[in-house]
Design a protein around this motif. Structure first.
Motif, PDB file in Angstrom:
ATOM      1  N   ASP A   1      -1.198  -7.442  -1.619  1.00  0.00           N
ATOM      2  CA  ASP A   1      -1.878  -8.716  -1.887  1.00  0.00           C
ATOM      3  C   ASP A   1      -2.896  -9.004  -0.785  1.00  0.00           C
ATOM      4  OD1 ASP A   1      -0.417  -9.114  -4.189  1.00  0.00           O
ATOM      5  OD2 ASP A   1       0.969 -10.575  -3.299  1.00  0.00           O
ATOM      6  N   TYR A   2      -2.486  -8.771   0.455  1.00  0.00           N
ATOM      7  CA  TYR A   2      -3.390  -9.010   1.587  1.00  0.00           C
ATOM      8  C   TYR A   2      -4.613  -8.096   1.496  1.00  0.00           C
ATOM      9  CZ  TYR A   2      -5.352  -8.633   6.247  1.00  0.00           C
ATOM     10  OH  TYR A   2      -6.233  -8.585   7.297  1.00  0.00           O
ATOM     11  N   LEU A   3      -4.385  -6.811   1.224  1.00  0.00           N
ATOM     12  CA  LEU A   3      -5.495  -5.855   1.141  1.00  0.00           C
ATOM     13  C   LEU A   3      -6.454  -6.239   0.021  1.00  0.00           C
ATOM     14  CD1 LEU A   3      -3.285  -2.718   1.670  1.00  0.00           C
ATOM     15  CD2 LEU A   3      -5.170  -3.378   3.185  1.00  0.00           C
ATOM     16  N   ALA A   4      -5.906  -6.683  -1.101  1.00  0.00           N
ATOM     17  CA  ALA A   4      -6.759  -7.112  -2.212  1.00  0.00           C
ATOM     18  C   ALA A   4      -7.595  -8.325  -1.816  1.00  0.00           C
ATOM     19  CB  ALA A   4      -5.901  -7.428  -3.439  1.00  0.00           C
ATOM     20  N   SER A   5      -6.987  -9.247  -1.073  1.00  0.00           N
ATOM     21  CA  SER A   5      -7.720 -10.440  -0.646  1.00  0.00           C
ATOM     22  C   SER A   5      -8.846 -10.092   0.315  1.00  0.00           C
ATOM     23  CB  SER A   5      -6.764 -11.445   0.008  1.00  0.00           C
ATOM     24  OG  SER A   5      -6.364 -11.020   1.306  1.00  0.00           O
ATOM     25  N   GLU A   6      -8.721  -8.943   0.992  1.00  0.00           N
ATOM     26  CA  GLU A   6      -9.739  -8.491   1.941  1.00  0.00           C
ATOM     27  C   GLU A   6     -10.683  -7.454   1.326  1.00  0.00           C
ATOM     28  OE1 GLU A   6     -10.330  -9.586   4.995  1.00  0.00           O
ATOM     29  OE2 GLU A   6      -8.682 -11.043   4.915  1.00  0.00           O
ATOM     30  N   PHE A   7     -10.496  -7.175   0.029  1.00  0.00           N
ATOM     31  CA  PHE A   7     -11.317  -6.178  -0.670  1.00  0.00           C
ATOM     32  C   PHE A   7     -11.333  -4.845   0.082  1.00  0.00           C
ATOM     33  CE2 PHE A   7     -13.057 -10.344  -1.875  1.00  0.00           C
ATOM     34  CZ  PHE A   7     -12.884 -10.270  -3.248  1.00  0.00           C
ATOM     35  N   PHE A   8     -10.116  -4.404   0.458  1.00  0.00           N
ATOM     36  CA  PHE A   8      -9.974  -3.163   1.202  1.00  0.00           C
ATOM     37  C   PHE A   8      -9.383  -2.102   0.281  1.00  0.00           C
ATOM     38  CE2 PHE A   8      -8.276  -0.340   4.554  1.00  0.00           C
ATOM     39  CZ  PHE A   8      -9.382  -0.290   5.398  1.00  0.00           C
ATOM     40  N   PRO A   9      -9.998  -0.931   0.195  1.00  0.00           N
ATOM     41  CA  PRO A   9      -9.583   0.075  -0.796  1.00  0.00           C
ATOM     42  C   PRO A   9      -8.219   0.687  -0.502  1.00  0.00           C
ATOM     43  CG  PRO A   9     -11.333   0.931   0.600  1.00  0.00           C
ATOM     44  CD  PRO A   9     -11.199  -0.517   0.943  1.00  0.00           C
ATOM     45  N   VAL A  10      -7.506   0.992  -1.591  1.00  0.00           N
ATOM     46  CA  VAL A  10      -6.127   1.476  -1.499  1.00  0.00           C
ATOM     47  C   VAL A  10      -5.925   2.714  -2.366  1.00  0.00           C
ATOM     48  CG1 VAL A  10      -3.741   0.933  -2.154  1.00  0.00           C
ATOM     49  CG2 VAL A  10      -5.133  -0.785  -0.970  1.00  0.00           C
ATOM     50  N   THR A  11      -5.248   3.693  -1.803  1.00  0.00           N
ATOM     51  CA  THR A  11      -4.688   4.796  -2.573  1.00  0.00           C
ATOM     52  C   THR A  11      -3.190   4.777  -2.311  1.00  0.00           C
ATOM     53  OG1 THR A  11      -4.647   7.207  -2.923  1.00  0.00           O
ATOM     54  CG2 THR A  11      -5.138   6.448  -0.698  1.00  0.00           C
ATOM     55  N   VAL A  12      -2.410   5.191  -3.301  1.00  0.00           N
ATOM     56  CA  VAL A  12      -0.957   5.126  -3.162  1.00  0.00           C
ATOM     57  C   VAL A  12      -0.341   6.458  -3.600  1.00  0.00           C
ATOM     58  CG1 VAL A  12       1.164   4.028  -4.008  1.00  0.00           C
ATOM     59  CG2 VAL A  12      -0.851   2.626  -3.514  1.00  0.00           C
ATOM     60  N   HIS A  13       0.535   7.005  -2.754  1.00  0.00           N
ATOM     61  CA  HIS A  13       1.321   8.161  -3.180  1.00  0.00           C
ATOM     62  C   HIS A  13       2.188   7.735  -4.368  1.00  0.00           C
ATOM     63  CE1 HIS A  13       0.310  10.135   0.629  1.00  0.00           C
ATOM     64  NE2 HIS A  13       0.926  11.229   0.191  1.00  0.00           N
ATOM     65  N   ALA A  14       2.009   8.391  -5.487  1.00  0.00           N
ATOM     66  CA  ALA A  14       2.792   8.058  -6.682  1.00  0.00           C
ATOM     67  C   ALA A  14       2.717   9.218  -7.663  1.00  0.00           C
ATOM     68  CB  ALA A  14       2.265   6.784  -7.338  1.00  0.00           C
ATOM     69  N   GLY A  15       3.804   9.405  -8.417  1.00  0.00           N
ATOM     70  CA  GLY A  15       3.804  10.465  -9.403  1.00  0.00           C
ATOM     71  C   GLY A  15       3.999  11.834  -8.787  1.00  0.00           C
ATOM     72  N   GLU A  16       4.728  11.898  -7.660  1.00  0.00           N
ATOM     73  CA  GLU A  16       5.052  13.172  -7.018  1.00  0.00           C
ATOM     74  C   GLU A  16       6.569  13.357  -7.070  1.00  0.00           C
ATOM     75  OE1 GLU A  16       4.344  15.533  -2.763  1.00  0.00           O
ATOM     76  OE2 GLU A  16       4.402  13.347  -2.809  1.00  0.00           O
ATOM     77  N   ALA A  17       7.311  12.596  -6.276  1.00  0.00           N
ATOM     78  CA  ALA A  17       8.769  12.694  -6.290  1.00  0.00           C
ATOM     79  C   ALA A  17       9.399  11.713  -7.271  1.00  0.00           C
ATOM     80  CB  ALA A  17       9.325  12.450  -4.899  1.00  0.00           C
ATOM     81  N   ALA A  18       8.606  10.823  -7.828  1.00  0.00           N
ATOM     82  CA  ALA A  18       9.075   9.884  -8.842  1.00  0.00           C
ATOM     83  C   ALA A  18       8.057   9.883  -9.981  1.00  0.00           C
ATOM     84  CB  ALA A  18       9.253   8.490  -8.246  1.00  0.00           C
ATOM     85  N   GLY A  19       8.458   9.327 -11.114  1.00  0.00           N
ATOM     86  CA  GLY A  19       7.660   9.487 -12.323  1.00  0.00           C
ATOM     87  C   GLY A  19       6.791   8.309 -12.700  1.00  0.00           C
ATOM     88  N   LEU A  20       6.806   7.988 -13.989  1.00  0.00           N
ATOM     89  CA  LEU A  20       5.856   7.032 -14.544  1.00  0.00           C
ATOM     90  C   LEU A  20       6.029   5.628 -13.990  1.00  0.00           C
ATOM     91  CD1 LEU A  20       5.833   8.239 -18.268  1.00  0.00           C
ATOM     92  CD2 LEU A  20       4.259   8.848 -16.411  1.00  0.00           C
ATOM     93  N   ASP A  21       7.267   5.216 -13.731  1.00  0.00           N
ATOM     94  CA  ASP A  21       7.480   3.871 -13.183  1.00  0.00           C
ATOM     95  C   ASP A  21       6.825   3.737 -11.810  1.00  0.00           C
ATOM     96  OD1 ASP A  21       8.856   3.007 -15.384  1.00  0.00           O
ATOM     97  OD2 ASP A  21      10.852   3.308 -14.519  1.00  0.00           O
TER      98      ASP A  21
END
Length: 371
Positions: free
Chosen positions: A201-221
């Motif tokens: 939420d904070y990063l979004a309020s600062e318009f700061f770009p985000v990438t997230v590790h996802a879809g490697e050791a866990a799936g669609l959720d």
């Protein structure tokens, strides 16, 4: 076989190493030269599994080829141990940039977690400054050889700790002073992006770009949480988005695929996938599809129009380079030079840069690939 010798006849005579490349998913503590580990370990009295660089490289490769992300991550205990001082961080960062340039990379983003480098007494800010000093020294060294490279930091929080808001504020504080974006990393399964909603939420309020590790050791959720809770602009790996695709029929080269809502969203919104073929094999991320590179859903995702990019993840652990990853893919899927260029253009378009800078990067790639 030398890295630029190809079993793919369409790339005969092409030096993949010399082609301009963009690296988006490359961990600093996963890219430490074995010889550097030995020398830094000796300075601090740390015992290492081998005192010969080649033997230590073998050890990393063997330990990482476990089929488990949890086991794979244990190898980082050694690399992070030698990165606890300003001098150690600076040296590793400089060599990282020089190694990128030797691999043909012209733009890279390096991700690392400052909170893991405080045992030597550094503050979070001092650690970031040390890495930035090394990056700039590396850029200067590359420039002295009449080549160009630019590298930005992806300041990373560990998803199994409770410092993500603090690290998010650190990343924003270094915007314009080396930080290009934010990431969360570490054990994915059981630690969704939703746990760090306040930071996102904070990063979004600062318009700061985000990438997230996802879809490697866990799936669609996990992917869903990265997009909804993390507002991720890119997916770190994201390979398991293929679990939301149902191959209905295959007739020759014609494949009929039914999309789930999540996969269609990721494809239609052109959310970049930071795929890392060798690493995905080592950690078991593609176990549902097989155990060989030819089983990787990379080509299916590419043919269906997903914004696929090619990455190394951890050069030391996978004993790889971006040149090698591209060659392996080209040989496995009969890719042409146009395909390899498409992967670089996807990465350039996904870089955490301004529109003008991305357009300049795209032009450099277009000029650097033979017609």
């Amino acid at each position: 076989m030398a890295i630029d010798q190809h079993s793919n006849p369409q790339l005969e005579g092409v030096s993949i190493r010399s082609l301009p490349k963009v690296s988006l998913h490359d961990h600093l503590d996963g890219a430490v030269r074995p010889q550097t580990i030995i020398e830094l370990a000796d300075e601090i009295g740390l015992e290492v599994p081998a005192t010969d660089a080649g033997a230590l490289a073998d050890w990393f490769e063997d330990q990482s080829d476990s089929g488990s992300l949890v086991e794979y991550l244990k190898t980082f205990d050694l690399t992070t141990a030698v990165m606890q001082t300003r001098e150690g961080l600076r040296r590793v960062a400089q060599e990282f940039v020089e190694d990128l340039a030797a691999d043909g990379v012209i733009y890279g983003e390096v991700r690392w977690a400052p909170e893991q480098h405080l045992a030597g007494g550094l503050s979070l800010e001092e650690a970031v400054e040390a890495v930035q000093e090394g990056i700039e020294a590396g850029e200067d060294a590359v420039d002295a050889t009449d080549r160009d490279i630019r590298v930005g930091q992806l300041i990373t929080a560990m998803r199994h700790t409770d410092r993500s808001l603090e690290i998010a504020k650190l990343a924003v504080a270094f915007r314009g002073a080396g930080a290009s974006g934010f990431d969360i990393a570490g054990p994915e399964d059981g630690f969704p992006a939703a746990n760090h909603r306040e930071a996102f939420d904070y990063l979004a309020s600062e318009f700061f770009p985000v990438t997230v590790h996802a879809g490697e050791a866990a799936g669609l959720d996990s992917i869903r949480s990265a997009l909804i809770d993390g507002r991720a602009l890119r997916l770190g790996h994201g390979v398991r988005i293929a679990e939301d695709l149902d191959v209905v029929s295959e007739e020759g080269e014609e494949v009929l695929v039914q999309f789930g809502d999540l996969a269609r969203w990721v494809r239609d919104r052109e959310i970049p996938l930071e795929l890392s073929p060798s690493s995905n094999l080592q950690t078991g991320a593609i176990a549902k599809w097989g155990t060989q590179l030819e089983d990787h859903p990379f080509d299916l995702l590419y043919q269906l129009g997903f914004a696929v990019t090619v990455n190394v993840d951890n050069r030391t652990m996978s004993r790889t380079s971006l040149t090698r990853e591209l060659k392996l893919l080209a040989d496995a899927f009969d890719y042409t030079l146009d395909d390899l260029q498409a992967f670089q253009l996807n990465a350039a378009a996904a870089a955490f840069l301004s529109v003008e800078e991305r357009e300049e990067l795209i032009a450099l790639i277009a000029d650097g690939f033979p017609d």
